[in-house]
Motif scaffolding. Structure first.
Motif, mmCIF file in Angstrom:
data_model
loop_
_atom_site.group_PDB
_atom_site.id
_atom_site.type_symbol
_atom_site.label_atom_id
_atom_site.label_comp_id
_atom_site.label_asym_id
_atom_site.label_seq_id
_atom_site.Cartn_x
_atom_site.Cartn_y
_atom_site.Cartn_z
ATOM 1 N N HIS A 127 0.861 -1.242 0.168
ATOM 2 C CA HIS A 127 0.020 -0.024 -0.074
ATOM 3 C C HIS A 127 0.857 1.201 -0.113
ATOM 4 O O HIS A 127 1.726 1.333 0.887
ATOM 5 N N GLY A 128 0.701 2.111 -0.998
ATOM 6 C CA GLY A 128 1.520 3.454 -1.030
ATOM 7 C C GLY A 128 0.782 4.565 -0.708
ATOM 8 O O GLY A 128 1.150 5.916 -1.160
ATOM 9 N N GLY A 129 -0.580 4.606 0.116
ATOM 10 C CA GLY A 129 -1.216 5.729 0.208
ATOM 11 C C GLY A 129 -2.414 5.756 -0.836
ATOM 12 O O GLY A 129 -2.311 5.309 -1.561
ATOM 13 N N THR A 130 -3.090 6.842 -0.490
ATOM 14 C CA THR A 130 -4.351 7.108 -1.304
ATOM 15 C C THR A 130 -3.919 7.435 -2.793
ATOM 16 O O THR A 130 -4.797 7.168 -3.765
ATOM 17 N N ASP A 131 -2.744 8.029 -3.063
ATOM 18 C CA ASP A 131 -2.305 8.391 -4.445
ATOM 19 C C ASP A 131 -1.088 7.621 -4.848
ATOM 20 O O ASP A 131 -0.444 7.660 -5.943
ATOM 21 N N GLY A 132 -0.663 6.555 -3.973
ATOM 22 C CA GLY A 132 0.358 5.832 -4.181
ATOM 23 C C GLY A 132 1.792 6.283 -4.061
ATOM 24 O O GLY A 132 2.933 5.474 -4.220
ATOM 25 N N ILE A 133 2.024 7.616 -3.568
ATOM 26 C CA ILE A 133 3.357 7.884 -3.363
ATOM 27 C C ILE A 133 3.883 8.548 -2.074
ATOM 28 O O ILE A 133 4.676 9.053 -1.800
ATOM 29 N N THR A 134 2.802 8.061 -1.096
ATOM 30 C CA THR A 134 3.200 8.403 0.405
ATOM 31 C C THR A 134 4.558 7.830 0.636
ATOM 32 O O THR A 134 5.179 8.543 1.433
ATOM 33 N N VAL A 135 4.817 6.603 0.682
ATOM 34 C CA VAL A 135 6.024 6.025 1.053
ATOM 35 C C VAL A 135 7.295 6.688 0.022
ATOM 36 O O VAL A 135 8.534 7.212 0.597
ATOM 37 N N THR A 136 7.037 7.044 -1.132
ATOM 38 C CA THR A 136 7.980 7.684 -2.011
ATOM 39 C C THR A 136 8.658 8.823 -1.358
ATOM 40 O O THR A 136 9.684 9.383 -1.390
ATOM 41 N N LYS A 137 7.407 9.668 -1.096
ATOM 42 C CA LYS A 137 7.869 10.975 -0.460
ATOM 43 C C LYS A 137 8.532 10.901 1.022
ATOM 44 O O LYS A 137 9.406 11.547 1.219
ATOM 45 N N GLN A 138 8.204 9.853 1.589
ATOM 46 C CA GLN A 138 8.748 9.660 2.908
ATOM 47 C C GLN A 138 10.355 9.505 2.840
ATOM 48 O O GLN A 138 11.282 10.073 3.563
ATOM 49 N N LEU A 139 10.653 8.625 1.379
ATOM 50 C CA LEU A 139 11.896 8.313 1.299
ATOM 51 C C LEU A 139 12.997 9.356 0.869
ATOM 52 O O LEU A 139 13.889 9.842 1.201
#
Length: 238
Positions: A127-139
Motif C-alpha cells: 500500500h502506497g497511500g491514497t495516491d500511491g506515493i506516500t512512501v516515496t515522499k517519505q524516502l
C-alpha cells in the motif's frame, strides 16, 4: 531466475517488475559506484533484485536492506547465503523509518506504490497511500544524496517528481519500461482507486499496460542534468 516458494499474499512476487528493478539498479547505480560505497535499501522483499545485480557485477561495497515483512526477510537472507553474498548484502528485519538514519551513498527502493483508500488490500505491505506515493515522499524526505526509486505512471508520477524537486533533487537519469497490470494491481479495490486517479489526471495507463520508471534522483553538484520535463512527458503519454 529466482522464484518464490511463498504464496503471493505472504511475499511480493512479480518477476517482470523485480527484473526491471534489478536492471535499473545495475545501470543507474552499481555501474557508477565506487568500490567502497554503501547502499541503503528500503523494502528488500525476497532479495532477488539485489542478489541478481550483485551476482552479475563486481561490487566491493555493502548493501544494507531493510524489510519489515518477516517472511520476506527470512527468504532474502536464505538466498543471500546460497549465493555467497553475506559480506555484500545484509537484510535487517525492521523498517528503515524506525531506525536511526543509516549512512549511505545511495538509497534504493522499489517502494510500495499501490494506491488505495486504506491498506486493507491483498498485500498490505504494498500500500502506497491514497495516491500511491506516500512512501516515496517519505524516502525522499530522508535527504540521501542519491535516491533510486521506482515510480509508476498510475500512482501520481507528476506529484512524486514535483515533490522531489521541492526537496532539492534533480533527475540525473531514468529508465522506463511498459508493464502489464499484475496480480496485485488488478485487485478491484486498487483498480477502482487507479481509475479515480485517472479522472483526477494523476494516473496514466492504457487498458492493460502502465509505465514503470527507475529514476535516479540526486543532489550531487557534479550531475547537472535535470531530466524532469522529459520524464513527466513520457510518464503521462498513455
Amino acid at each position: 531466475m529466482l522464484t518464490s516458494p511463498k504464496p503471493l499474499k505472504d511475499v511480493f512476487f512479480c518477476p517482470e517488475e523485480s527484473n526491471f528493478y534489478s536492471y535499473c539498479l545495475q545501470s543507474l547505480v552499481l555501474n557508477n559506484c565506487l568500490s567502497s560505497e554503501t547502499i541503503i535499501e528500503f523494502g528488500s522483499g525476497d532479495g532477488s533484485p539485489v542478489i541478481n545485480s550483485l551476482s552479475k557485477l563486481k561490487f566491493d561495497g555493502v548493501v544494507h536492506g531493510f524489510e519489515i515483512n518477516k517472511l520476506s526477510c527470512e527468504l532474502a537472507n536464505e538466498r543471500i547465503k546460497v549465493y555467497g553474498l553475506s559480506d555484500k548484502y545484509i537484510v535487517h528485519n525492521r523498517s528503515l523509518f524506525d531506525t536511526t538514519k543509516p549512512q549511505g551513498d545511495y538509497l534504493i527502493s522499489n517502494p510500495p506504490y499501490l494506491p488505495a483508500i486504506d491498506n486493507k488490500i491483498y498485500q498490505p505491505f504494498l500500500h502506497g497511500g491514497t495516491d500511491g506515493i506516500t512512501v516515496t515522499k517519505q524516502l525522499l524526505s530522508l535527504d540521501y544524496k542519491n535516491v533510486l526509486a521506482m515510480i509508476a505512471s498510475y500512482s501520481n508520477p507528476v506529484g512524486a517528481i514535483d515533490y522531489a524537486l521541492t526537496k532539492g533533487y534533480h533527475i540525473a537519469n531514468f529508465i522506463i519500461s511498459p508493464l502489464n497490470f499484475g496480480y496485485y494491481s488488478s485487485e478491484l479495490k486498487v483498480k477502482n482507486r487507479i481509475e479515480e486517479l485517472k479522472q483526477e489526471q494523476k494516473a496514466f495507463y492504457s487498458k492493460n499496460m502502465y509505465l514503470l520508471a527507475g529514476v535516479l534522483f540526486t543532489k550531487q553538484s557534479d550531475r547537472q542534468a535535470n531530466l524532469s520535463t522529459e520524464l513527466v512527458q513520457l510518464m503521462t503519454c498513455l
